[in-house]
Design an enzyme around this catalytic site. Structure first.
Site, short mmCIF file in Angstrom:
data_model
loop_
_atom_site.label_atom_id
_atom_site.label_comp_id
_atom_site.label_asym_id
_atom_site.label_seq_id
_atom_site.Cartn_x
_atom_site.Cartn_y
_atom_site.Cartn_z
N GLY A 1 6.93 -53.44 33.45
CA GLY A 1 7.28 -54.34 32.35
C GLY A 1 8.78 -54.59 32.32
O GLY A 1 9.56 -53.69 32.03
N VAL A 2 9.16 -55.81 32.67
CA VAL A 2 10.60 -56.13 32.66
C VAL A 2 10.88 -57.22 31.63
O VAL A 2 11.38 -58.29 31.93
CB VAL A 2 11.13 -56.50 34.07
CG1 VAL A 2 11.27 -55.26 34.92
CG2 VAL A 2 10.24 -57.53 34.76
N GLY A 3 10.50 -56.91 30.39
CA GLY A 3 10.80 -57.80 29.26
C GLY A 3 12.19 -57.50 28.73
O GLY A 3 13.09 -57.15 29.48
N HIS A 4 12.33 -57.58 27.41
CA HIS A 4 13.65 -57.39 26.80
C HIS A 4 14.27 -56.04 27.16
O HIS A 4 15.44 -55.97 27.52
CB HIS A 4 13.52 -57.49 25.28
CG HIS A 4 13.24 -58.88 24.81
ND1 HIS A 4 11.97 -59.35 24.64
CD2 HIS A 4 14.08 -59.88 24.51
CE1 HIS A 4 12.03 -60.62 24.25
NE2 HIS A 4 13.30 -60.97 24.15
N VAL A 5 13.49 -54.98 27.06
CA VAL A 5 14.05 -53.65 27.34
C VAL A 5 14.06 -53.38 28.84
O VAL A 5 15.08 -52.94 29.40
CB VAL A 5 13.22 -52.54 26.62
CG1 VAL A 5 13.81 -51.17 26.93
CG2 VAL A 5 13.20 -52.78 25.12
N LYS B 1 5.78 -48.82 8.42
CA LYS B 1 5.44 -49.94 9.29
C LYS B 1 4.55 -50.88 8.49
O LYS B 1 3.89 -50.45 7.54
CB LYS B 1 4.66 -49.41 10.51
CG LYS B 1 4.73 -50.29 11.72
CD LYS B 1 5.93 -49.98 12.60
CE LYS B 1 5.98 -50.94 13.78
NZ LYS B 1 7.11 -50.67 14.66
#
Ligand code: NAD
Length: 368
Positions: A194-198, A94
């Site tokens: 959390g309803v972002g991209h994923v 990373k």
């Protein structure tokens, strides 16, 4: 003017960095500095037994360098185990760039960072992470080919999030099979944080299967739009842990499983996309086990995105990436079995299995 310091080459005396690396046996840490572009970055390579260390670059306004170092060490270790348990020939790495992703970006900074990645000759392969855009990666790519997860327009594999969501969905179904005897999520009460991209794609899968969905997002407009599109209920961010639910799906932040939240949570299963969900892997993994909550280990079920990125390295199709990701269902069931047989937490079982693969491949390579 510029420097690459491989801390392995420093003397051990008075060097707490090497002591920190030794705690989880990190192979190499590279500190990158360039005054002309303002670049300050750290690349951490945790383990390369299985293959090159692949992991995204995060740009974040860390309070200090120690905070950045701790983050990159923790994140790179997670990548090692994620790749191993998913059966990929990748190690864990990373990078973090210390800086404000709104004001401190430039072509020069990312190209300079690309040169540092190139100096590692493929031992580390970078990708996008928090605070980094496809445009930034285009600049990195100008200086090195050791970049993955590029946009489709640049010949890359595109957004990994839908594949991540599919893997989380598979892991959740496996957990339902283990806990309820059926992997159907129809009629199950699922809370997605959390309803972002994923998170949004996960909600789409759940809605198709007839789950009763509650969702929360600090971006209230987004929460309302997703809820409307998929027939979900919305709660405010602070009420998530008090909702009556069968399944809690953390898809926003890490460390949401801690002393405070576990005492509140009233659910049978935890299965979500967020990295490092357990604030303390040992303590909070055990608390969940004692409470009878089945935890689907994060690094196991959120590996779909890594699989999608890996297909650029190994040149295989999107279909193959989906097949490997679908197999998260079987791996998750196998991990639950190991945890039961050995009377250990599911997180510990997943770690042991990941470590065993690295050890056995390491032995094989030594004997060749
Ligand atoms: P994202 O930034 O697109 O979405 C995160 C969402 O969570 C945002 O809508 C944000 O407003 C919301 N959020 C933030 N804090 C919150 C809080 N306290 N309560 C409720 N909502 C909150 O990120 P993403 O790509 O969807 O990733 C979600 C999580 O999954 C992250 O932890 C990420 O590290 C992890 N993950 C993502 C991928 C991937 O392929 N994108 C792969 C592996 C792991």
């Amino acid at each position: 003017m510029e420097s690459v310091i491989d801390v392995k080459e420093m003397t051990v005396d008075n060097n707490p960095v090497i002591e920190k690396m030794a705690i989880n046996d990190h192979e190499q840490v590279v500190f990158c500095q360039d005054q002309a572009t303002g670049l300050k970055a750290i690349i951490a390579i945790h383990n390369t037994t299985l293959g090159p260390a692949l992991g995204g670059t995060r740009m974040w306004m860390y309070n200090n360098e120690l905070e950045a170092l701790n983050d990159v060490l923790r994140l790179s270790r997670g990548m090692t185990f994620k790749a191993s348990i998913t059966g990929l020939n990748l190690g864990g790495g990373k990078a973090v760039i210390i800086g404000d992703s709104y004001t401190q970006k430039s072509e020069a900074l990312f190209r300079r960072f690309g040169k540092f990645v190139e100096s590692l000759s493929g031992k580390y392969i970078t990708a996008e992470d928090v605070g980094i855009s496809p445009q930034d990666m285009e600049y990195v790519k100008m200086e090195t080919n050791h970049v993955s997860g590029l946009p489709v327009s640049l010949g890359g594999s595109g957004d990994p999030s839908p594949v991540t969501a599919y893997g989380v969905y598979m892991g959740m179904k496996a957990a339902a099979k283990e806990m309820f005897g059926s992997d159907s999520l129809g009629g199950k009460k699922v809370t997605v944080q959390g309803v972002g991209h994923v998170g949004e794609t996960l909600v789409k899968h759940l809605s198709k299967e007839g789950a009763i969905i509650t969702l929360a997002d600090i971006n209230v407009d987004r929460a309302n739009v997703v809820a409307k599109n998929y027939g979900a209920n919305v709660v405010d961010g602070n009420s998530v842990y008090d909702v009556d639910m069968d399944i809690y799906a953390p898809c926003a932040l890490g460390s949401t499983l801690n002393d405070e939240t576990i005492s509140k949570l009233n659910c049978s299963i935890i299965a979500g996309a967020a990295n490092n969900q357990l604030k303390d892997e040992v303590v909070h993994g055990k608390m969940l086990k004692d409470k009878g909550i089945l935890y689907a280990p994060d690094f196991l079920i959120n590996a779909g995105g890594l699989v999608n990125v890996y297909r650029e390295v190994e040149h295989f199709s999107q279909e193959r990436a989906m097949e490997i990701t679908e197999n998260i269902y079987n791996t998750t069931l196998a991990i639950f079995k190991t945890a039961n047989e050995e009377n250990i937490t599911t997180h510990q079982a997943a770690l042991e299995v990941a470590k065993r693969r690295i050890e056995s491949v390491g032995r094989l390579k030594m004997s060749l």
